[in-house]
Design an enzyme around this catalytic site. Structure first.
Site, mmCIF file in Angstrom:
data_model
loop_
_atom_site.group_PDB
_atom_site.id
_atom_site.type_symbol
_atom_site.label_atom_id
_atom_site.label_comp_id
_atom_site.label_asym_id
_atom_site.label_seq_id
_atom_site.Cartn_x
_atom_site.Cartn_y
_atom_site.Cartn_z
ATOM 1 N N ARG A 1 3.534 1.456 3.860
ATOM 2 C CA ARG A 1 2.408 1.908 3.158
ATOM 3 C C ARG A 1 2.657 3.280 2.242
ATOM 4 N NH1 ARG A 1 -2.249 0.779 5.960
ATOM 5 N NH2 ARG A 1 -3.306 2.502 5.631
ATOM 6 N N LYS B 1 5.034 -2.770 -13.124
ATOM 7 C CA LYS B 1 6.145 -2.923 -12.244
ATOM 8 C C LYS B 1 7.297 -2.131 -12.522
ATOM 9 C CE LYS B 1 4.510 -4.377 -10.005
ATOM 10 N NZ LYS B 1 3.410 -5.032 -9.138
ATOM 11 N N TRP C 1 0.591 11.206 3.552
ATOM 12 C CA TRP C 1 0.618 11.017 1.909
ATOM 13 C C TRP C 1 -0.134 12.215 1.334
ATOM 14 C CZ3 TRP C 1 -2.210 9.957 -2.460
ATOM 15 C CH2 TRP C 1 -1.675 9.744 -3.568
ATOM 16 N N LYS D 1 1.155 1.780 -0.409
ATOM 17 C CA LYS D 1 0.907 0.380 -0.562
ATOM 18 C C LYS D 1 -0.678 0.372 -0.546
ATOM 19 C CE LYS D 1 1.691 -4.147 -0.586
ATOM 20 N NZ LYS D 1 1.935 -4.491 -1.995
ATOM 21 N N ASN E 1 -6.808 10.854 8.190
ATOM 22 C CA ASN E 1 -6.714 10.033 7.022
ATOM 23 C C ASN E 1 -8.124 10.369 6.312
ATOM 24 O OD1 ASN E 1 -4.348 9.047 7.923
ATOM 25 N ND2 ASN E 1 -5.166 6.820 7.866
ATOM 26 N N GLY E 2 -7.966 10.322 5.260
ATOM 27 C CA GLY E 2 -9.202 10.599 4.166
ATOM 28 C C GLY E 2 -9.344 12.112 3.632
ATOM 29 N N GLU F 1 1.061 -5.984 -16.448
ATOM 30 C CA GLU F 1 1.727 -6.051 -15.031
ATOM 31 C C GLU F 1 3.298 -5.949 -15.168
ATOM 32 O OE1 GLU F 1 0.810 -5.927 -12.280
ATOM 33 O OE2 GLU F 1 2.126 -6.666 -10.924
ATOM 34 N N CYS G 1 -1.660 7.448 4.053
ATOM 35 C CA CYS G 1 -1.489 7.795 5.149
ATOM 36 C C CYS G 1 -1.597 7.000 6.247
ATOM 37 C CB CYS G 1 -2.603 8.935 5.492
ATOM 38 S SG CYS G 1 -2.485 10.439 4.250
ATOM 39 N N HIS H 1 -1.645 -0.920 -34.460
ATOM 40 C CA HIS H 1 -2.700 0.132 -34.437
ATOM 41 C C HIS H 1 -2.219 1.610 -33.806
ATOM 42 C CE1 HIS H 1 -5.417 -2.788 -36.433
ATOM 43 N NE2 HIS H 1 -5.205 -3.385 -35.485
ATOM 44 N N GLU I 1 6.576 1.608 -11.709
ATOM 45 C CA GLU I 1 6.239 2.158 -10.632
ATOM 46 C C GLU I 1 7.724 2.203 -9.810
ATOM 47 O OE1 GLU I 1 3.664 0.120 -7.967
ATOM 48 O OE2 GLU I 1 3.984 -1.859 -8.833
HETATM 49 C C1 AGP Z 1 1.039 -2.742 -7.443
HETATM 50 O O1 AGP Z 1 2.343 -3.061 -7.744
HETATM 51 C C2 AGP Z 1 0.628 -1.316 -7.158
HETATM 52 N N1 AGP Z 1 1.537 -0.824 -6.324
HETATM 53 C C3 AGP Z 1 -0.634 -1.275 -7.129
HETATM 54 O O2 AGP Z 1 -1.175 -0.984 -8.423
HETATM 55 C C4 AGP Z 1 -1.922 -1.972 -6.333
HETATM 56 O O3 AGP Z 1 -1.959 -3.233 -7.135
HETATM 57 C C5 AGP Z 1 -3.080 -1.295 -6.371
HETATM 58 O O4 AGP Z 1 -3.090 0.258 -5.512
HETATM 59 C C6 AGP Z 1 -4.136 -1.843 -5.935
HETATM 60 O O5 AGP Z 1 -4.153 -2.336 -4.410
HETATM 61 P P1 AGP Z 1 -4.840 -3.297 -3.756
HETATM 62 O O6 AGP Z 1 -4.604 -4.647 -4.357
HETATM 63 O O7 AGP Z 1 -4.549 -3.391 -2.182
HETATM 64 O O8 AGP Z 1 -6.437 -3.282 -3.827
#
Ligand code: AGP
Length: 607
Positions: free
Chosen positions: A27, A484, A72, A602, A98-99, A480, A2, A503, A487
């Site tokens: 965001r 990627k 959001w 974001k 927001n929140g 990672e 948001c 395992h 997502e």
């Molecule tokens: C990263 O590609 C993601 N979108 C997500 O996992 C992100 O790294 C996570 O939300 C943490 O965000 P920050 O680094 O702003 O704390």
């Protein structure tokens, strides 16, 4: 997640609000809306992109006071009704929030009993209704907002406009809000980036702050009514507008910015003669560093993966126990905090609610936390008060790339600085520093000729799932890479330390199953090679990320992607890049919105 934007001044508010929303788009959100005060309060809101909202505002809405929001969804689906702003039953108050209001069910029940009809399924709407009831008793707007917030449990970044008062009231508790001071005008945003085109003079509200904004400017007070001690911050240039330039998407632009970002991260921080590093923001003497019993690293998502690399680097170089923790778990596991230990909160945005809560929990238990942060003066950076800025520059794509590299590099710098006070020689320090300085050039070299990424993409896009494997520092790189691809390409991915594969996940392998293996030429190479054999024996298709010239390993691959040779601990800074390219190209090929993937935000400002 948001976003809030607000304007009080002499100009037409509507275009300023819509532009403000555009700057918040990166965001992640699913609906947007604006409220402008003129004769009454005019509200426009719509699910989908800001573009849809602006198409809807066909007639000029006159008014110089307004608030705006990108939502959001948390409570209630992403539709027009649940979009913010929310208007009170009597049309006298509109709010954006927001929140999360944790006691919203109870508050809704009370409102319904009083005959107030609620229109949306959101938790936020109750704020508008409560403020309106308070105003109806004759309270001034600031008094009404202060009173109702005393009855609310949860977090808020709140903005309210009123039909009968030329004022905006804002309040913050656990959700960021910034006031920008212009000339005869005031701006409000949940994200300082959105204010840069208007002003560099900003006030970051603290939890418990409220502000009254009117034609005279603004006054920031506490919930108690006393003046707040919140002071002005002058935003740095690097917060300015970010353009795509020659690139089609921010993600690919940011992948290519990694070399330069890494140079910025290292610049001025290494001491070649002494074979060490100086991270000034740590404010720790060598004696204090020597006395540290252990290090805990806390983060979410990509930042957590950087923490896992940091964990290995710190144990390896500084010979101090280190553990990476999932922030959202750490906060609630009643962890034992040693006040002498170092806690590192790692975050690109500096606004992630899970990480921020963990920081507060550690501090409450007497621990000290240092931030490893990208966004200057963000909530976590300010809450920690000390730490290291990673200097990636603004990262716009939801999928983090250059911030990952700089978080990992900052943690390696930290490990070198700590290690030199305890375990290794100046010569070893010089070797590490020299190797680190060569990485940006190697990134550029690799990106100029990235190898068979398109082939790898073809192997993963039709797959039921993709398995990512790696050992040691390559295990977090595997995680990672999987995150990627998942997502932005929406392909189910799993990541395992390569030795753990047998395992369980091995059960999924069948003929043609794509397995991405990260295997630099380090001490674990032959162990990983055995795991590659196990995958091949079950018909898996091996996409191998390995070191240039390592033909012995390359021969085992179906698709082999070579990155330049580097020191083992530094290899993630190179091996991660092909995984980013695979995710980017796969998402493109599948026709997804690469920079703004569905459901994601974001900066994740709710727990
Ligand atoms: C990263 O590609 C993601 N979108 C997500 O996992 C992100 O790294 C996570 O939300 C943490 O965000 P920050 O680094 O702003 O704390």
């Amino acid at each position: 997640m948001c976003g809030i934007f607000g304007y009080y001044g002499r100009r037409d508010a509507t275009p300023i609000l819509v532009e403000g929303l555009r700057r918040l788009e990166y965001r992640g959100y699913d609906s947007s809306g604006i409220a402008v005060k003129n004769n009454g309060i005019n509200i426009y809101k719509k699910s989908g992109k800001v573009e849809r909202l602006s198409e809807m505002i066909t007639t000029e809405v006159e008014g110089t006071i307004g608030i705006a929001h990108t939502r959001w969804a948390t409570h209630g689906e992403a539709n027009d009704i649940n979009a913010h702003p929310h208007l009170s039953f009597d049309g006298k108050v509109a709010i954006v929030h927001n929140g999360i209001i944790e006691n919203f069910r109870e508050v809704r029940r009370n409102l319904t009993q009083k005959g107030v009809e609620l229109n949306s399924e959101t938790d936020s709407e109750v704020l508008a209704q409560l403020i309106a009831l308070e105003l109806a008793k004759g309270s001034k707007p600031i008094v009404a907002v202060r009173r109702i917030l005393k009855r609310i449990h949860g977090t808020w970044g709140l903005c309210a406009v009123f039909s009968d008062h030329d004022q905006i009231i804002v309040a913050r508790n656990g959700s960021p809000l910034v006031i920008g001071k212009g000339t005869d005008e005031t701006f409000i945003s949940s994200d300082p980036h959105a204010l840069m085109e208007h002003t560099q003079e900003v006030y970051f509200l603290e939890d418990g702050d409220l502000a009254e904004i009117d034609h005279t400017g603004f006054k920031i007070t506490r919930m108690s009514g006393q003046l707040s001690s919140t002071e002005v911050t002058v935003l740095e240039e690097e917060w300015g507008e970010v353009e795509l330039g020659e690139y089609p998407h921010f993600m690919i632009k940011e992948i290519h910015e990694q070399a330069e970002a890494l140079r910025q991260c290292i610049a001025g921080r290494t001491r070649h003669k002494q074979g060490t590093v100086k991270l000034g923001g740590l404010k720790l003497t060598p004696a204090e560093m020597r006395a540290i019993p252990h290090v805990r690293l806390i983060g979410c998502g990509t930042s957590l993966h950087a923490c896992q690399i940091g964990q290995i680097a710190i144990e390896e170089l500084a010979r101090v126990p280190a553990v990476a923790h999932v922030a959202s778990e750490f906060r609630y596991n009643n962890s034992v905090i040693n006040p002498k230990a170092i806690h590192l909160a790692v975050s690109q945005s500096g606004e992630t609610a899970d990480t921020l809560s963990a920081v507060k929990e550690i501090q409450l238990k007497g621990g000290s936390v240092w931030g490893i942060i990208n966004v200057v003066a963000s909530s976590i950076a300010r809450q920690c008060g000390m730490g290291v800025y990673i200097h990636s520059g603004p990262e716009q794509a939801v999928a983090s790339t250059k911030a990952f590299s700089n978080m990992a590099a900052s943690l390696i710098l930290f490990a070198i600085q700590m290690g030199r006070t305890r375990s290794f020689s100046a010569e070893r320090g010089r070797e590490l520093i020299d190797n680190l300085h060569t990485i940006p050039g190697q990134i550029e070299k690799y990106l100029a000729n990235p190898g068979p990424i398109a082939e790898a993409v073809d192997a993963v896009i039709g797959a039921k799932s993709v398995l990512f494997l790696g050992r040691g520092v390559s295990a977090p790189v595997a995680r990672e890479g999987a995150l990627k691809l998942m997502e932005i390409a929406y392909i189910p991915c799993m990541a395992y330390p390569a030795g753990e594969m047998k395992h369980g996940p091995i059960a999924l392998l069948e003929k043609g199953s794509p397995v991405v293996v990260i295997a630099p030429n380090d001490k674990l190479k032959y162990k990983t090679l055995s795991n590659i054999q196990e995958c091949k024996a079950r018909g898996a298709k091996i996409i191998l990320i390995h070191e240039e010239g390592d033909d012995e390993l390359a021969e085992e691959a179906d698709i082999s992607i070579a990155v330049p040779k580097s020191e083992g601990l530094l290899s993630p800074l190179l091996t991660v890049i092909p995984t980013q390219l695979i995710a980017y190209q796969a998402a493109l090929k599948l026709g997804h919105d690469v920079d703004r993937p569905r459901n994601l935000a974001k900066s994740v400002t709710v727990e």
